[in-house]
Design an enzyme around this catalytic site. Sequence first.
Site, mmCIF file in Angstrom:
data_model
loop_
_atom_site.group_PDB
_atom_site.id
_atom_site.type_symbol
_atom_site.label_atom_id
_atom_site.label_comp_id
_atom_site.label_asym_id
_atom_site.label_seq_id
_atom_site.Cartn_x
_atom_site.Cartn_y
_atom_site.Cartn_z
ATOM 1 N N SER A 240 -11.452 -1.016 1.416
ATOM 2 C CA SER A 240 -10.080 -1.002 1.919
ATOM 3 C C SER A 240 -10.012 -1.277 3.405
ATOM 4 C CB SER A 240 -9.432 0.362 1.643
ATOM 5 O OG SER A 240 -9.145 0.534 0.285
ATOM 6 N N HIS B 233 -3.571 5.973 3.974
ATOM 7 C CA HIS B 233 -4.288 4.753 3.619
ATOM 8 C C HIS B 233 -3.565 3.520 4.183
ATOM 9 C CE1 HIS B 233 -6.033 1.710 0.813
ATOM 10 N NE2 HIS B 233 -7.103 2.494 0.876
ATOM 11 N N ASP C 23 0.862 -1.191 0.000
ATOM 12 C CA ASP C 23 0.000 0.000 0.000
ATOM 13 C C ASP C 23 0.888 1.226 0.000
ATOM 14 O OD1 ASP C 23 -2.257 1.807 0.683
ATOM 15 O OD2 ASP C 23 -3.252 -0.007 1.350
#
Length: 410
Positions: free
Chosen positions: A336, A165, A108
Amino acid sequence: MEINRKSPASVAPTARTGETSRAEAPKAKPLTVRDGFETRGARPTNFVDRPTGRPSAPAGGLPASAFAFGSSNVAVKPDANKVIDAKKVDPSQPKPKPSGDPVIAVIDGGVDFKHTDLDDAMWTNPGEIDGDGIDNDGNGVKDDIHGFNVGTGEGDPFKGEGTDHGTHVAGIIAAEDNGEGNTGIAAGKAKILSVGGLYDGADLLTNFERSVDYLVNLKTEQGVNIRAANASFGNTYRSPADQARWTAAVQKLADADILLVAATANGNGSNMNNVADMPANIDLPNVITIASMDKNNDKLARFSSHGDKVVDLAAVGEDVLSTVPGNKWEEMSGTSMATPTVAATAARMFAENPDLTAVQVRDLLLKTVELDPDLKGKVITGGKLDIDAAIQAAKDTVVAKPEQPAVAAR
């Protein structure tokens, strides 16, 4: 090319009663556009879309395996190479057996490994000396203490886009039980390895290939106990050549016995059955694909896609509190967030029985779902993650070792 994953014949989920409990968390401020991942449409104010990365490189660009271990020529970005002294692998030497806590790779944006809720949850490379600028373990990357940055080719994963994220995903898995913020599902049971820079430098596919090669090398050559990789990203790839590259990379993970936990799209109820969504819809037995339930775990979240041929199960992915850079916590929503919930559960299962394979853990996750009427015809199992049942199923696979006869004292 139609991607189609059928439900394994061995999967026979049973209905379960009771809802999975979720700790009440303080309401965080709404998220705005962050790290290039924009909010869209009629979704929660804290919605963060599944990142899709950069477009594919044009034909004739980077090779399929842009990170070649055992070679001194390592591509780190389009049209540029970096020479790294990588130790040649001696095939005659026995391979180290992976051991220790299960390690979950977060592929990620980079994870904030200095966050007070993550600093003790990070995998630390025992073969590297921090800050000496030397590739001590000979894997082609200098100072990869907590992971690798595929965007820069360097050892510091916490650079580039998507760090909010990636850090949020990592916290869902393993944030420490220290009385602050959230506690990860696998807190104290697993370690996080950050593969950052996924949305920098090269395109998403090339960077994924680099990520896989790095992880497989660590497991097979260094003995790092990498059991699963979390993929809270993805995109549609219509080119058969691109699809073949995605599949080949995921097959490398399968060959190394690494589970890939992948997010389906956030398509406001779109059906992904006939979409070449990569890597989520790859039809390999080490891939488990996740949709998102709403915050009450009652029904499919309105932002989530689905697909009864390609999406395996759902997990809560709305208003999930977790870590973000700078010793902070925020709520985010999206597939996610649902995906690391399953990756963390898998980590707990591997911790209970280290002898389980990736395919066996996937099978147990599917068998132990809680059936939900709202998911019938939307996901393969028709059910949602049951954390306690999955962990108990892993415990039930442990075979008691026979007691050794006592040795008489002399």
